[in-house]
Design a protein around this motif. Structure first.
Motif, short mmCIF file in Angstrom:
data_model
loop_
_atom_site.label_atom_id
_atom_site.label_comp_id
_atom_site.label_asym_id
_atom_site.label_seq_id
_atom_site.Cartn_x
_atom_site.Cartn_y
_atom_site.Cartn_z
N LEU A 62 32.48 40.58 65.44
CA LEU A 62 32.73 40.65 63.99
C LEU A 62 34.10 40.09 63.65
O LEU A 62 34.27 39.33 62.70
N HIS A 63 35.09 40.50 64.44
CA HIS A 63 36.46 40.07 64.19
C HIS A 63 36.59 38.55 64.30
O HIS A 63 37.29 37.90 63.51
N ASP A 64 35.92 37.96 65.30
CA ASP A 64 35.94 36.50 65.46
C ASP A 64 35.39 35.80 64.22
O ASP A 64 35.91 34.75 63.81
N ARG A 65 34.34 36.36 63.64
CA ARG A 65 33.66 35.69 62.54
C ARG A 65 34.27 36.02 61.18
O ARG A 65 34.28 35.16 60.29
N ALA A 66 34.76 37.24 61.02
CA ALA A 66 35.36 37.62 59.74
C ALA A 66 36.76 37.06 59.58
O ALA A 66 37.27 36.96 58.46
N ARG A 67 37.43 36.73 60.71
CA ARG A 67 38.77 36.15 60.68
C ARG A 67 39.74 37.03 59.90
O ARG A 67 40.58 36.58 59.16
N ASP A 68 39.55 38.34 60.04
CA ASP A 68 40.42 39.29 59.36
C ASP A 68 40.50 40.54 60.22
O ASP A 68 39.52 40.97 60.79
N LYS A 69 41.69 41.11 60.30
CA LYS A 69 41.84 42.27 61.17
C LYS A 69 41.21 43.52 60.60
O LYS A 69 40.88 44.45 61.32
N ALA A 70 41.02 43.59 59.28
CA ALA A 70 40.44 44.77 58.65
C ALA A 70 38.94 44.60 58.49
O ALA A 70 38.48 43.65 57.86
N LEU A 71 38.17 45.52 59.07
CA LEU A 71 36.71 45.48 58.99
C LEU A 71 36.25 46.72 58.24
O LEU A 71 36.45 47.84 58.70
N ARG A 72 35.61 46.51 57.10
CA ARG A 72 35.18 47.66 56.29
C ARG A 72 33.81 48.14 56.79
O ARG A 72 32.78 47.57 56.44
N LEU A 73 33.86 49.19 57.60
CA LEU A 73 32.66 49.69 58.27
C LEU A 73 32.73 51.21 58.37
O LEU A 73 33.75 51.76 58.77
N THR A 74 31.64 51.87 58.01
CA THR A 74 31.54 53.30 58.25
C THR A 74 30.88 53.54 59.60
O THR A 74 30.21 52.65 60.14
N HIS A 75 31.03 54.74 60.15
CA HIS A 75 30.37 55.07 61.41
C HIS A 75 28.85 54.97 61.26
O HIS A 75 28.16 54.53 62.19
N GLU A 76 28.35 55.38 60.11
CA GLU A 76 26.91 55.32 59.89
C GLU A 76 26.41 53.87 59.89
O GLU A 76 25.36 53.56 60.46
N LYS A 77 27.17 52.99 59.27
CA LYS A 77 26.79 51.58 59.22
C LYS A 77 26.81 50.97 60.61
O LYS A 77 25.89 50.21 60.99
N ILE A 78 27.84 51.30 61.39
CA ILE A 78 27.92 50.79 62.76
C ILE A 78 26.73 51.27 63.57
O ILE A 78 26.12 50.50 64.32
N ALA A 79 26.37 52.56 63.42
CA ALA A 79 25.23 53.12 64.14
C ALA A 79 23.95 52.39 63.79
O ALA A 79 23.10 52.13 64.65
N ASN A 80 23.78 52.03 62.52
CA ASN A 80 22.58 51.30 62.09
C ASN A 80 22.49 49.93 62.75
O ASN A 80 21.40 49.47 63.11
#
Length: 276
Positions: free
Chosen positions: A200-218
């Protein structure tokens, strides 16, 4: 992953400081097409390409597509096409990241591919395949270039540069899906989480990733409790900072060491596709 520098319309297909007459003509056509193209004022296209597939096209080929490319802003959580739907448009992400999200009968989900400025969404429509059995969901909001799938299909059928680019990309996508299957079967959740965050970090090219634990689990196809435990361990180790649904990578080198071997494999797949 080796980052490619953003490409301007004047840089397309220029291999030396002394471009040929044909290359100068191609760049000129791109500039003229850019001037003619009508784009929404809310999401202007200024001629700076970060999508690697489009940036790899020769100038004259890109000039044919340019009037049909529409800049769009994509919002995290948005489905750009749903399960079984006919794909009317293809998307070339610039700063957005899109996942193919599969829904299982028990209501659980799992993402197989992540697509950023290294690729495109809409291969099924271009290759005339059956409607895909997944949702194409925006994971990280951002910008993309959208084109009518039929227009892109016609360019593909010309047998020019776009056909070879998309065939190479199709091969890379299949390799990624195979690697992802192995990863899900053999590697621990904490390792898979680290690999996924790096991708994700490679593609978003930004250090901040807006993600909840629930979203990551999905996306990882696992329980939220397992994700929370893994994220807490990474935070305790000073590798990430997590607060209010935002993950910031603090020590990328340590994150890479904590990832499974699949991260390097995914990097190699992308590097080989770009080199081709």
């Amino acid at each position: 992953m080796q980052e490619l520098n953003p490409t301007t319309v004047d840089d397309i297909n220029c291999e030396s400081a002394q471009p040929s007459a044909a290359e100068r003509l191609g760049a000129s056509r791109v500039r003229k097409a850019l001037e003619r193209s009508q784009v929404p004022s809310s999401s202007p296209f200024n001629g700076l390409l970060t999508n690697k597939l489009l940036a790899a096209m020769p100038g004259p080929d890109f000039a044919r597509l340019l009037p049909s490319l529409e800049p769009v802003s994509l919002v995290a959580g948005e489905n750009i096409h749903g399960f079984g739907e006919v794909q009317r448009f293809a998307y070339f992400p610039e700063t957005a990241v899109i996942a193919h999200l599969y829904l299982l009968e028990d209501g659980s989900t799992s993402a197989i591919t992540l697509i950023g400025n290294d690729g495109m969404v809409g291969l099924s429509a271009v290759l005339d395949s059956a409607a895909p059995l997944y949702d194409a969901q925006v994971t990280i909001g951002g910008n993309a270039l959208r084109i009518d799938a039929e227009v892109l299909k016609q360019e593909f059928l010309r047998g020019a540069a776009m056909q070879q680019l998309l065939l190479n990309y199709t091969g890379a996508r299949l390799a990624q899906v195979s690697q992802k299957a192995v990863c899900n079967l053999r590697h621990r959740l904490d390792e898979r989480l680290c690999t996924w965050l790096l991708m994700l970090h490679d593609r978003a090219r930004d250090k901040a990733l807006r993600l909840t634990h629930e979203k990551i689990a999905n996306y990882l196809g696992t329980r939220r409790a397992g994700v929370s435990s893994a994220c807490n361990a990474l935070r305790a180790g000073g590798i990430i900072h997590y607060q209010r649904g935002t993950i910031r990578i603090i020590e990328r080198e340590l994150l890479e060491k904590s990832a499974c071997e699949c991260y390097q494999a995914f990097q190699q797949i992308v590097a080989e596709r770009v080199a081709a």
